[in-house]
Design an enzyme around this catalytic site. Structure first.
Site, PDB file in Angstrom:
ATOM      1  N   GLY A 188      14.983   1.788  11.975  1.00 37.45           N
ATOM      2  CA  GLY A 188      14.141   2.957  12.246  1.00 37.45           C
ATOM      3  C   GLY A 188      14.266   4.086  11.238  1.00 37.45           C
TER       4      GLY A 188
ATOM      5  N   HIS B  44      23.306  -8.853   5.465  1.00 37.93           N
ATOM      6  CA  HIS B  44      23.698  -8.414   6.811  1.00 37.93           C
ATOM      7  C   HIS B  44      23.640  -9.634   7.723  1.00 37.93           C
ATOM      8  CE1 HIS B  44      22.377  -5.811  10.535  1.00 37.93           C
ATOM      9  NE2 HIS B  44      23.582  -6.319  10.684  1.00 37.93           N
TER      10      HIS B  44
ATOM     11  N   SER C  40      14.756  -3.353   3.548  1.00 39.84           N
ATOM     12  CA  SER C  40      14.984  -4.596   4.288  1.00 39.84           C
ATOM     13  C   SER C  40      13.863  -5.579   3.979  1.00 39.84           C
ATOM     14  CB  SER C  40      15.039  -4.336   5.787  1.00 39.84           C
ATOM     15  OG  SER C  40      14.989  -5.580   6.459  1.00 39.84           O
TER      16      SER C  40
ATOM     17  N   MET D  39      23.866 -11.294  11.028  1.00 38.99           N
ATOM     18  CA  MET D  39      23.840 -11.168  12.491  1.00 38.99           C
ATOM     19  C   MET D  39      24.018 -12.580  13.045  1.00 38.99           C
ATOM     20  SD  MET D  39      20.778  -8.397  12.482  1.00 38.99           S
ATOM     21  CE  MET D  39      20.364  -8.791  10.781  1.00 38.99           C
TER      22      MET D  39
ATOM     23  N   MET E 150      24.598   0.468  13.155  1.00 40.48           N
ATOM     24  CA  MET E 150      23.242   0.078  13.564  1.00 40.48           C
ATOM     25  C   MET E 150      22.593   1.221  14.337  1.00 40.48           C
ATOM     26  SD  MET E 150      22.543  -2.968  12.405  1.00 40.48           S
ATOM     27  CE  MET E 150      20.948  -3.102  13.216  1.00 40.48           C
TER      28      MET E 150
ATOM     29  N   GLY F 238      12.984  -0.928   6.426  1.00 40.53           N
ATOM     30  CA  GLY F 238      12.084  -2.070   6.307  1.00 40.53           C
ATOM     31  C   GLY F 238      10.644  -1.639   6.460  1.00 40.53           C
TER      32      GLY F 238
ATOM     33  N   ASP G 137      18.403  -9.702   5.902  1.00 41.23           N
ATOM     34  CA  ASP G 137      18.784  -9.819   7.312  1.00 41.23           C
ATOM     35  C   ASP G 137      18.884 -11.286   7.724  1.00 41.23           C
ATOM     36  OD1 ASP G 137      19.083  -7.133   8.393  1.00 41.23           O
ATOM     37  OD2 ASP G 137      16.989  -6.868   7.824  1.00 41.23           O
TER      38      ASP G 137
ATOM     39  N   ASP H  39      20.974   1.444   9.596  1.00 40.77           N
ATOM     40  CA  ASP H  39      19.978   0.365   9.579  1.00 40.77           C
ATOM     41  C   ASP H  39      19.211   0.361  10.897  1.00 40.77           C
ATOM     42  OD1 ASP H  39      18.589  -2.008   9.278  1.00 40.77           O
ATOM     43  OD2 ASP H  39      20.362  -3.309   9.281  1.00 40.77           O
TER      44      ASP H  39
ATOM     45  N   HIS I 200      18.183  -5.474   1.022  1.00 41.96           N
ATOM     46  CA  HIS I 200      18.865  -5.798   2.284  1.00 41.96           C
ATOM     47  C   HIS I 200      18.299  -7.104   2.832  1.00 41.96           C
ATOM     48  CE1 HIS I 200      21.146  -4.602   5.903  1.00 41.96           C
ATOM     49  NE2 HIS I 200      20.116  -5.033   6.622  1.00 41.96           N
TER      50      HIS I 200
ATOM     51  N   MET J 260      19.743 -13.843  10.552  1.00 36.92           N
ATOM     52  CA  MET J 260      19.869 -13.910  12.019  1.00 36.92           C
ATOM     53  C   MET J 260      19.913 -15.378  12.445  1.00 36.92           C
ATOM     54  SD  MET J 260      17.153 -11.015  13.209  1.00 36.92           S
ATOM     55  CE  MET J 260      16.856  -9.507  12.256  1.00 36.92           C
TER      56      MET J 260
ATOM     57  N   GLY K 226      12.798  -5.905  13.205  1.00 32.87           N
ATOM     58  CA  GLY K 226      12.387  -4.725  12.457  1.00 32.87           C
ATOM     59  C   GLY K 226      11.412  -3.904  13.309  1.00 32.87           C
TER      60      GLY K 226
HETATM   61  C1  DX5 Z   1      17.430  -5.231  12.489  1.00 33.10           C
HETATM   62  C2  DX5 Z   1      17.694  -5.381  11.012  1.00 33.10           C
HETATM   63  C3  DX5 Z   1      17.126  -4.275  10.187  1.00 33.10           C
HETATM   64  C4  DX5 Z   1      15.645  -4.103  10.293  1.00 33.10           C
HETATM   65  C5  DX5 Z   1      15.242  -2.765   9.756  1.00 33.10           C
HETATM   66  O1  DX5 Z   1      18.139  -6.210  13.173  1.00 33.10           O
HETATM   67  O2  DX5 Z   1      19.078  -5.399  10.790  1.00 33.10           O
HETATM   68  O3  DX5 Z   1      17.526  -4.408   8.844  1.00 33.10           O
HETATM   69  O4  DX5 Z   1      14.931  -5.084   9.675  1.00 33.10           O
HETATM   70  O5  DX5 Z   1      13.889  -2.623   9.905  1.00 33.10           O
HETATM   71  P1  DX5 Z   1      13.176  -1.230  10.192  1.00 33.10           P
HETATM   72  O6  DX5 Z   1      13.479  -0.346   9.048  1.00 33.10           O
HETATM   73  O7  DX5 Z   1      11.739  -1.618  10.286  1.00 33.10           O
HETATM   74  O8  DX5 Z   1      13.737  -0.703  11.484  1.00 33.10           O
HETATM   75 ZN    ZN Z   2      19.882  -5.260   8.716  1.00 35.17          ZN
END
Ligand code: DX5
Ligand code: ZN
Length: 236
Positions: free
Chosen positions: A185, A74, A16, A76, A149, A205, A43, A183, A41, A45, A156
């Site tokens: 953790g 992705h 990510s 969101m 998810m 990420g 993200d 996606d 990836h 938002m 992240g």
């Molecule tokens: C959360 C994102 C993820 C996130 C993952 O909304 O969609 O892609 O950045 O980050 P880690 O791997 O740090 O949980």
């Molecule tokens: Zn994501």
């Protein structure tokens, strides 16, 4: 039972870029490719669907000039349909929207994503039942990937939710060939649970960008998927 001939989908590791240094996005992308990343990836938002604001189509377009990598986007966002054409033109490789929005127009959305040359994915938040998206995998205009998810979308660095694994298991049981992405953790300490459940596309990420040896972490993630796939645990 009759599943022996089925080829499980290839493991793909998709760091990510949210955890990268956005001011150096092109070199961070190149670094991830050099570390063995399969996809990148992205993200997106909108500050509305989730309480955070990140990047949009202009950044995808700018990054595309520097890399040929598969840009795994992705979204969101509340209104994904508005972004299909702009993202396709910007060079996005896939477009994953959230099932919690646009319920009435899923088939049209999937059709427009695919006809604009991108792969289509659908994502579900932790509170959304997996049954909701079966029609999107089975329909005539079906998605190429389901994203389960494993944190609440928005940020992240959150903790992996193991109680999402039954969703992944059920998907893998029903759809042996489907790309199933997880996606949130994901890290060397949590990957085995996701791999055993049947996930094959791994977003990570903070675990990758925060590591001393990002290439080593990518390898650990991939090895875990390969081990789980070769043990055939999904079909017992
Ligand atoms: C959360 C994102 C993820 C996130 C993952 O909304 O969609 O892609 O950045 O980050 P880690 O791997 O740090 O949980
Ligand atoms: Zn994501």
């Amino acid at each position: 039972m009759g599943h022996d001939a089925v080829a499980l989908p290839t493991p793909k590791i998709s760091p990510s870029m949210l955890s990268s240094d956005f001011a150096n996005l092109a070199s961070e992308a190149k670094f991830m490719e050099d570390c063995g990343a399969d996809w990148l990836h992205m993200d997106i938002m909108d500050g509305h669907f989730v309480p955070n604001l990140t990047i949009g189509e202009p950044v995808i377009k700018a990054l595309r000039k520097h890399t040929k990598a598969f840009l795994d986007c992705h979204l969101m966002v509340t209104n994904p349909a508005d972004y299909v054409m702009p993202f396709a033109k910007a060079g996005a490789s896939s477009f994953t929207f959230h099932a919690e929005v646009t319920k009435d127009s899923w088939p049209e959305l999937i059709k427009s994503i695919k006809s604009s040359g991108m792969q289509a994915g659908v994502a579900i938040k932790p509170g959304t039942p997996i049954e909701d998206i079966f029609p999107l995998v089975e329909g005539e205009d079906s998605v190429d990937m389901v994203l389960v998810m494993t944190v609440e979308p928005g940020f992240g660095g959150q903790s992996f939710m193991p109680d999402m694994m039954p969703k992944v298991k059920e998907l893998r049981r029903r759809y042996p060939n489907l790309d199933i992405q997880v996606d949130g953790g994901l890290a060397p300490s949590t990957i085995d649970q996701a791999a055993a459940a049947g996930a094959n596309v791994i977003v990570a990420g903070s675990a990758v960008f925060g590591a001393k040896d990002p290439a080593g972490v990518i390898k650990i993630l991939r090895n875990s998927i390969e081990r789980a796939q070769s043990s055939k645990i999904f079909f017992q």
